[in-house]
Design a protein around this motif. Structure first.
Motif: not given
Length: 434
Positions: A118, A121, A123, A151, A216-217, A219, A234, A412-413
């Protein structure tokens, strides 16, 4: 639909679903396109033969079903179970604090995320807020900040010299608050945060009473690899399984009618043990099956006969072999990305699979032309679990635990294989159509 298009559809589904509340809304949108009718738990259910229905409980768990052509005692239920939640960070009730002029959001760890992933990223927040409407009643609304809002900046290596030897670790209380903004001297952090919610939702801050907010991310998901044979996003654990189950039941050849009553049950709270009124350990699925029985005049011994003819596929992601870490795996049970769905087995019943249910799933794979693999955890490492053993025990029906192989579960990815998603959809269709 090609395997790549199936995965692009999955990535779009995940990117539209940054929280369990959004995931259920995304499922509802798909169901509306296929003429499913939403039912109210507080009302009587006038079910029609081969009718398509669904029920939402507390906005983040959903059970959908298609009434079979045959009476329940003759054909039973065919059920796919999965979960809508993923490990991560949630915003605490007293959300904001101020430190050295910076507004930070207080977070609590939800489930078992890999916290280091996390850091650094882009966020943001999504979930729901509860508020008092103009009539003084309590209401709820989904919210989502699309822009990068938060962040968790890492500490420079000059101040953490052993990070590459000892790993990146965060104290859950003191080192996880997320940086939100620079505050002017006259601003207070909590009213400032509530004003952001007001701006986003259109609801006056004074009327906002509480929230369930997920970090949440931002990306989006993507394909990767020399041949673009992998994908990343994610929440693959476990929205990928929800999506596969949904695609299976919405296939036109399946919807055209089957003997059994088809059910998809997607639960919240799996990552924290399922012990809630909307989790797999609660009464939701049991209540829904019982209500279907009552609405189709299937009661008493006939309902017991229906359960005896039923089967549950618990779909949750599996641990793919990562060759950089060979000692993490049982050398005789390595499962590989893009080599087919995984049947998960554990003697301690952390998974619901046993020899008969294994064999039946393997048979459906063979009939669908899909390769399959079998996974057993290292005997000297604790094994995770799923909704499978819980739901199977609650209902008294046979079940199997399966899932697609993936890397970096609870990061998270996360990553998985393009071919596998299509494989799982195909075998789940075969299960429903059998």
């Amino acid at each position: 639909m090609s395997a790549r298009l199936q995965v692009q559809n999955l990535l779009d589904f995940i990117d539209a679903s940054p929280s369990p509340w959004h995931a259920v809304h995304s499922v509802e949108a798909e169901l509306a396109r296929h003429r499913f009718v939403r039912l109210d738990e507080a009302a009587k259910w006038p079910l029609q033969p081969e009718g398509r229905y669904y029920v939402v409980r507390d906005d983040s768990s959903i059970v959908l079903f298609v009434v079979g052509r045959k009476p329940l005692p003759e054909a039973g239920f065919k059920i796919i179970g999965a979960h809508t939640d993923s490990p991560g960070l949630r915003i605490k009730p007293n959300a904001a604090n101020c430190s050295e002029g910076l507004a930070r959001l207080n977070v609590e760890v939800y489930g078992g995320p890999i916290l280091a992933t996390f850091s650094d990223r882009d966020l943001s927040l999504a979930g729901r807020i509860a508020y008092r409407d103009e009539h003084g009643r309590i209401a709820a609304q989904r919210v989502r900040f699309d822009e990068v809002l938060l962040r968790l900046p890492n500490l420079a290596i000059h101040m953490n010299r052993t990070v590459n030897e000892d790993g990146l670790k965060f104290n859950k209380q003191t080192e996880l608050p997320l940086i939100l903004s620079v505050l002017a001297e006259q601003q207070l952090p909590l009213p400032y945060f509530q004003s952001l919610l007001e701006e986003l939702s259109g609801i006056e801050a004074a009327h906002i009473l509480s929230w369930d907010l997920n970090v949440y991310d931002t990306q989006k998901g993507a394909f990767w690899g020399a041949e673009q044979e992998f994908y990343t996003d994610s929440q693959l654990d476990n929205l990928a399984s929800c999506h596969a189950g949904l695609q299976a039941v919405l296939d036109e050849t399946v919807l055209s009618g089957t003997d059994a009553t088809l059910v998809c049950a997607f639960f919240d709270h799996e990552e924290i043990g399922s012990e809630s009124h909307i989790g797999a350990a609660g009464s939701f699925l049991k209540d829904m099956l019982r209500r279907i029985g009552l609405a189709t005049e299937t009661d008493g011994e006939d309902y017991a006969r229906a359960l005896a003819r039923s089967f549950l596929v618990s779909a949750d992601m599996a641990h793919a072999y990562q060759p950089n870490f060979p000692n993490a795996y049982d050398p005789d049970h390595k499962v590989l990305v893009n080599k087919g769905p995984v049947i998960k087995v554990n003697a301690g019943r952390r998974y619901s699979s046993e020899s008969i249910s294994e064999a039946r799933f393997a048979h459906w794979c063979e009939e669908a032309g899909v390769p399959y693999q079998k996974y057993s955890h290292r005997s000297d490492l604790p094994c995770g679990s799923t909704i499978g053993p819980i739901a199977s025990a609650k209902l008294g029906i046979r079940a199997v635990d399966v899932g697609n192989p993936m890397w970096a579960m609870h990061s998270i990815r996360e990553s998985a294989g393009v071919l596998d998603h299509d494989y799982l959809i195909r075998v789940l269709k075969r299960f429903f159509a059998d």
